[in-house]
Design an enzyme around this catalytic site. Structure first.
Site, mmCIF file in Angstrom:
data_model
loop_
_atom_site.group_PDB
_atom_site.id
_atom_site.type_symbol
_atom_site.label_atom_id
_atom_site.label_comp_id
_atom_site.label_asym_id
_atom_site.label_seq_id
_atom_site.Cartn_x
_atom_site.Cartn_y
_atom_site.Cartn_z
ATOM 1 C CD GLU A 156 -5.803 -10.677 -4.214
ATOM 2 O OE1 GLU A 156 -5.710 -11.259 -3.123
ATOM 3 O OE2 GLU A 156 -6.134 -9.485 -4.338
ATOM 4 C CG HIS B 218 -4.523 -10.726 0.719
ATOM 5 N ND1 HIS B 218 -3.438 -10.108 1.284
ATOM 6 C CD2 HIS B 218 -5.170 -9.774 0.022
ATOM 7 C CE1 HIS B 218 -3.443 -8.828 0.971
ATOM 8 N NE2 HIS B 218 -4.484 -8.601 0.197
ATOM 9 C CG ASP C 54 -0.976 -11.997 3.034
ATOM 10 O OD1 ASP C 54 -1.161 -11.036 2.277
ATOM 11 O OD2 ASP C 54 0.157 -12.503 3.235
ATOM 12 C CD GLU D 45 -7.336 -8.601 2.602
ATOM 13 O OE1 GLU D 45 -8.043 -8.941 1.641
ATOM 14 O OE2 GLU D 45 -6.611 -7.607 2.580
ATOM 15 C CG ASP E 27 -10.979 -6.078 -0.953
ATOM 16 O OD1 ASP E 27 -11.335 -5.719 0.186
ATOM 17 O OD2 ASP E 27 -9.953 -6.748 -1.163
ATOM 18 N NE ARG F 40 -6.146 1.280 1.102
ATOM 19 C CZ ARG F 40 -6.534 0.098 0.635
ATOM 20 N NH1 ARG F 40 -7.181 -0.743 1.402
ATOM 21 N NH2 ARG F 40 -6.260 -0.260 -0.596
ATOM 22 C CD GLU G 188 -11.408 -9.918 -0.831
ATOM 23 O OE1 GLU G 188 -11.624 -10.565 -1.883
ATOM 24 O OE2 GLU G 188 -10.281 -9.485 -0.539
ATOM 25 C CG HIS H 173 -2.014 -0.989 1.175
ATOM 26 N ND1 HIS H 173 -1.968 -2.163 1.873
ATOM 27 C CD2 HIS H 173 -3.177 -1.018 0.488
ATOM 28 C CE1 HIS H 173 -3.056 -2.866 1.633
ATOM 29 N NE2 HIS H 173 -3.816 -2.197 0.793
HETATM 30 C C1 LIG Z 1 -7.872 -3.430 -2.766
HETATM 31 C C2 LIG Z 1 -7.955 -3.666 -1.299
HETATM 32 O O1 LIG Z 1 -8.464 -2.539 -0.658
HETATM 33 C C3 LIG Z 1 -6.608 -4.033 -0.697
HETATM 34 O O2 LIG Z 1 -5.694 -3.004 -0.939
HETATM 35 C C4 LIG Z 1 -6.074 -5.321 -1.227
HETATM 36 C C5 LIG Z 1 -6.901 -6.472 -0.796
HETATM 37 O O3 LIG Z 1 -7.556 -6.441 0.216
HETATM 38 C C6 LIG Z 1 -6.954 -7.669 -1.638
HETATM 39 O O4 LIG Z 1 -6.164 -7.780 -2.563
HETATM 40 O O5 LIG Z 1 -7.774 -8.513 -1.354
HETATM 41 MG MG LIG Z 2 -9.082 -8.091 0.198
#
Ligand SMILES: C[C@H](O)[C@H](O)CC(=O)C(=O)O
Ligand SMILES: [Mg+2]
Length: 394
Positions: free
Chosen positions: A338, A318, A291, A268, A214, A48, A240, A22
């Site tokens: 992903e 994740h 993750d 995640e 998401d 963020r 999600e 991020h």
């Molecule tokens: C896009 C989402 O806000 C975050 O940055 C990534 C994520 O949660 C995901 O890949 O799943």
């Molecule tokens: Mg996510």
């Protein structure tokens, strides 16, 4: 090889991009007015980074065996994680056999229970665990997926996370997951905008392409239910991480509330077999998304995955690049993976952990041949151009 021991563990901090994905500059889709638990404070709504998502930085763990072989891994956690590795966990690692992965995991987990279990501490343990697997693979000259028992497929297929599922579709991905932009504090108008964005994307990609949203822990049950019902007519495949990771009860209710056929996914920010047991036994979701760099590492993910399998749940980890690809290749209940689009406009495929890793494979036409993962360990090197800082050199 069985007698090789671990000589040194070293923990470094690295800034910018990479595992702390991020930490991107202005104008990147991943930091552009995304709905978060902090969105209720208008001053923290646009970015963020404004509330400190990038405050920790990347942790790099390096583990050196008695024959000089070095394994490494990156995850998030930065300087506090480096402290935990060097001042606390090192005692369980240095002097152990390189094959002692299970025992080292248990000692790291049990010895930090009084201040650990989730979050930063388990991220740190995950980083050490991944570095141990990388080391063992490099010593044995085998890719990690072989150490895990071998691949069950010759090719991985990917969905893409990013702002442009329409472009991801053209690049061959099987679906696109978009960030939700407006949360409950932006009221009915925000909800309408969320649904309009989804409708526009559905128009662009046609009826069959998977579209997901998401919500990054940012909604409440009522809003998530309304969003899911409104999104159904636009063919939303899954919703999600709609709620706080602590709200198991909310997830169980949401799963009841969403229209038939829509999936609820989360995990995640969940950790360990005990955390995922809560999600699975309480019927919180259809797909869990651990993750591997945060949930306890590969050693723990194997257990989480077996638990999920017994609950008929899929495991679609994740992000986390090579660390999850090697895992996904070996599991029947992980049918796809992903890929996070880290190009600022989500308009091209670039390595997820760039610039930190060298040799990081990327999907081509939304797919990755197993042969792209056929290098010892996780098959990547640390980029020597990245500046490592070792704050707690012993
Ligand atoms: C896009 C989402 O806000 C975050 O940055 C990534 C994520 O949660 C995901 O890949 O799943
Ligand atoms: Mg996510």
């Amino acid at each position: 090889m069985g007698n090789l021991t671990i000589k040194h563990v070293r923990a470094f901090v690295l800034r910018g991009g990479g595992a702390d994905y991020h930490d991107q500059g202005d104008g990147h889709w991943i930091d552009d007015h995304i709905s978060t638990p902090m969105s209720k404070y208008p001053e923290y709504r646009q970015s963020r980074r404004s509330f400190g998502i990038n405050v920790l930085g990347t942790l790099v763990v390096e583990i050196e065996a008695s024959d000089g072989t070095v394994g490494f891994a990156v995850t998030t956690g930065g300087e506090p994680a480096a402290y935990i590795v060097e001042k606390h966990l090192a005692r369980f690692i240095e002097g152990a056999r390189v094959t002692d992965i299970e025992k080292i995991w248990d000692q790291m987990y049990q010895s930090t229970l009084y201040y650990g279990r989730k979050g930063l501490v388990i991220n740190t343990i995950s980083g050490v665990d991944l570095a141990l697997w990388d080391l063992l693979g490099k010593i044995r000259q085998e890719p990690v997926h072989q150490l895990l028992g071998g691949a069950v497929r010759d090719e991985l297929q990917f969905y893409a996370t990013g702002a442009r599922p329409d472009l991801a579709q053209k690049m061959g991905f099987i679906g696109g997951k978009m960030p939700l932009h407006h949360g409950p504090s932006e009221g009915e108008e925000g909800l309408r905008k969320n649904l309009e964005e989804l409708a526009t994307m559905r128009e662009r990609v046609g009826p069959d392409f998977w579209l997901m949203l998401d919500c990054w822990m940012s909604l409440d049950l009522n809003y998530a239910t309304k969003l899911a019902i409104g999104a159904h007519e636009h063919g939303l495949k899954w919703i999600e991480e709609a709620l706080s990771p602590d709200d198991y009860w909310g997830y169980a209710a949401l799963r009841n509330n969403v229209p038939k056929g829509m999936l609820v996914t989360t995990g995640e920010h969940e950790a360990t077999r005990w955390g995922f047991r809560m999600l699975l036994e309480m019927g919180c979701c259809d797909i869990i998304q651990p993750d591997v760099g945060w949930c306890g590492g590969l050693t723990e993910l194997v257990k989480i995955s077996a638990l999920a399998d017994a609950h008929n749940a899929l495991v679609v980890p994740h992000g986390s690049s090579v660390y999850s690809y090697h895992f996904v290749a070996t599991r029947h209940n992980s049918p796809f993976a992903e890929f996070l689009m880290m190009a600022p406009k989500a308009d091209e495929v670039v390595p997820m952990f760039h610039p930190q890793l060298l040799g990081e494979p990327v999907p081509v036409n939304g797919r990755m041949r197993l042969s792209a993962l056929d290098k010892p360990g996780f098959g990547v090197d640390l980029n020597p151009d990245c500046q490592l800082h070792r704050p707690y050199n012993r």
